[in-house]
Scaffold this motif. Structure first.
Motif, PDB file in Angstrom:
ATOM      1  N   SER A 173      18.465  27.003 -14.024  1.00 37.74           N
ATOM      2  CA  SER A 173      17.097  26.512 -13.834  1.00 37.74           C
ATOM      3  C   SER A 173      16.443  27.299 -12.712  1.00 37.74           C
ATOM      4  N   SER A 184      17.430  25.597 -18.634  1.00 39.19           N
ATOM      5  CA  SER A 184      16.145  24.904 -18.568  1.00 39.19           C
ATOM      6  C   SER A 184      15.048  25.959 -18.470  1.00 39.19           C
ATOM      7  N   THR A 236      14.859  19.498 -18.081  1.00 40.91           N
ATOM      8  CA  THR A 236      16.137  18.804 -17.936  1.00 40.91           C
ATOM      9  C   THR A 236      16.089  17.896 -16.708  1.00 40.91           C
TER      10      THR A 236
END
Length: 538
Positions: free
Chosen positions: A299, A331, A357
């Protein structure tokens, strides 16, 4: 203080206080608002009434579709507050002249960004304050316009900086700031201690950054004056505008510095009640855990922008990681997925790509062993809470310093800009328990600052007109300053000024030579004589 006494004090702090009407502002970006959600939930659990102010934009209205408990969500301003078109470029993969162009664009567009996302809520907020009775406010430091409005009111408030105490944002004296590792290239302290050249380089870079920040500061004050609001006294006052301010972090994940009065370190602020994972995502993670496959969670925050070349490099490395048995949960925002649809591999048992997420809950899943992160402080907080080590891929601002501190405490490894060391770094982190231990040790250190309970207590005390003292633990930690940052840096200052003069003279000479060449080429063309014309006729 023994354990029994500490427990007694915690029980006293948990006793319900008289219900207060609390106004909360969350900043600009989604990540800013997510950072204050634990405080909103904690205030609600203590029986307080919370009004949470958000920008009245399409994206903000989708951030909390189910609300936040019993909090009253109020959307202020208009679409000019939207940050959908604001992009954070992949700075570390840009050439030096491209970075200059980016900074120039930021300065050029700075006023329109300020008058839009940062100040679009001000008029509506002033009306909200006039028409409602609040006892206290809790306001993100990124709510610059809202904070200026709060300063003009009589409402007591607590400022919230969802970052660790960085010298560039906390200290107002440039001479003091430039003793510390600079924001763009934060060198390890031992490197600065051992090399005069590195200290001079650090100072030159720091002065360039301070010049850029000062230009931004002048623009901010110009906009505030234009709105009839009180301007900030200095750059640090933009972020520490309240009498009582809460900062996250603290040593060992930030360097000890002399904090201004009224600044309180609380370590981390985490959600008390975790959310549930989406069904498909939870099942995918469970399946990875069932076959003992280590999951790398990827992420890069809510605004980081992959370029096509960066995404191409990353996808190639993902394939290599999966060949070694790693599973990847990535993500990636919808806009980025659409932009790179032709590059992204298909979902499989080893790869899941999601638009959003629930980060704390993903990291808490036992199958997740590593976090590939841009090292924003929200990600740092979440990964420490879960005890998951980091593959650090910072881009700019505080992310670079956060990544360096994680490396120094043994909780992370740095990933190169082209991802060329990612496979080896992932294997090293998964193969050594020392990284997990380093992460847990750092988390334990931060928990000693008081966390969410300390933050809630500060809000309640300020609502009652009290201005609490800095906690003894935080005061003791921040007093342990390295001698390098206490001594005079006169030699480094002189050498950096000399370097600046040499650069100026070199630039002037280059400009002068270029000008002379242009004049010579343009102004000294050969002239024809009468004899030449006569010969030509003959």
């Amino acid at each position: 203080m023994n354990a029994a006494a500490r427990m007694w004090l915690m029980l006293i702090g948990a006793l319900p206080a008289e219900a207060k009407n609390v106004l909360v502002t969350g900043g600009v970006l989604r990540s800013h608002h997510l950072a204050v959600v634990p405080v909103v939930e904690g205030l609600l659990e203590r029986g307080h009434n919370v009004t949470f102010v958000l920008p009245n934009t399409r994206e903000a209205q989708a951030w909390f579709p189910k609300g936040i408990g019993a909090a009253n969500l109020v959307f202020l301003g208009d679409e000019s507050a939207s940050v959908a078109d604001v992009k954070f470029p992949d700075m570390k993969n840009l050439r030096w002249y491209e970075r200059i162009r980016v900074f120039g664009r930021m300065i050029w567009k700075g006023r329109s960004w300020l008058e839009g996302p940062l100040l679009a809520l001000v008029d509506d907020l002033l009306r909200l304050l006039e028409n409602n009775k609040f006892d206290v406010a809790f306001s993100s430091a990124m709510s610059i316009g809202c904070n200026a409005a709060l300063k003009s009111s009589s409402l007591p408030w607590v400022g919230f900086v969802s970052l660790p105490p960085m010298p560039q944002m906390v200290l107002s004296d440039t001479e003091e700031v430039c003793k510390y590792p600079n924001m763009i290239n934060p060198r390890p302290v031992p490197e600065l201690q051992s090399s005069l050249l590195k200290r001079v380089q650090n100072r030159v870079e720091c002065m360039m950054q301070r010049t850029f920040f000062h230009v931004g500061f002048l623009v901010v004050n110009s906009v505030l004056r234009g709105r009839g609001l009180e301007p900030a006294k200095d750059f640090s006052n933009l972020f520490l505008a309240a009498h009582t301010n809460v900062l996250l972090g603290g040593p060992p994940l930030s360097l000890p510095i002399k904090l201004p009065e009224g600044v309180h370190l609380v370590g981390t602020v985490e959600r008390r009640r975790p959310r549930s994972l989406p069904t498909a995502m939870g099942r995918w993670l469970d399946d990875a855990g069932a076959v003992a496959a280590p999951v790398i969670y990827v992420s890069m925050g809510t605004k980081y922008e992959f370029t096509e070349s960066t995404c191409l490099n990353f996808v190639a490395v993902l394939q290599a990681l999966m060949s070694y048995g790693f599973h990847i949960l990535w993500s990636l925002r919808a806009a980025q997925q659409e932009a790179f649809r032709h590059l992204l591999p298909s979902a499989s048992d080893q790869l899941m790509i999601e638009e959003f997420t629930p980060q704390p809950e993903v990291l808490a899943h036992p199958a997740v062993k590593v976090f590939l992160s841009h090292c924003g402080w929200g990600g740092v907080t979440d990964t420490l809470a879960a005890g998951v080590p980091v593959l650090a891929y910072p881009s700019f601002a505080d992310q670079l310093d956060n990544a360096q501190r994680l490396v120094e405490v043994g909780a992370a490894l740095l990933v190169l800009p082209d991802f060329s060391n990612l496979v080896q770094a992932a294997k090293s982190v998964v193969g050594s328990s020392s990284f997990v231990q380093g992460t847990r040790d750092a988390a334990l250190d931060l928990h000693k600052y008081g966390g969410l309970e300390r933050t809630l207590n500060l809000v309640e005390e300020v609502s009652e007109g009290r201005f609490p003292e800095i906690a003894p633990h935080a005061k003791a930690k921040m007093a342990q300053m390295d001698p390098l940052f206490l001594r005079d840096h006169g030699l480094e200052k002189a050498l950096s000024i000399l370097f600046g003069l040499l650069v100026f003279l070199s630039f002037s000479c280059c400009c002068g030579i270029s000008l002379r060449c242009c004049c010579y080429c343009c102004c000294t063309r050969p002239t024809k004589s009468p004899q030449d014309d006569k010969k030509k006729v003959e």
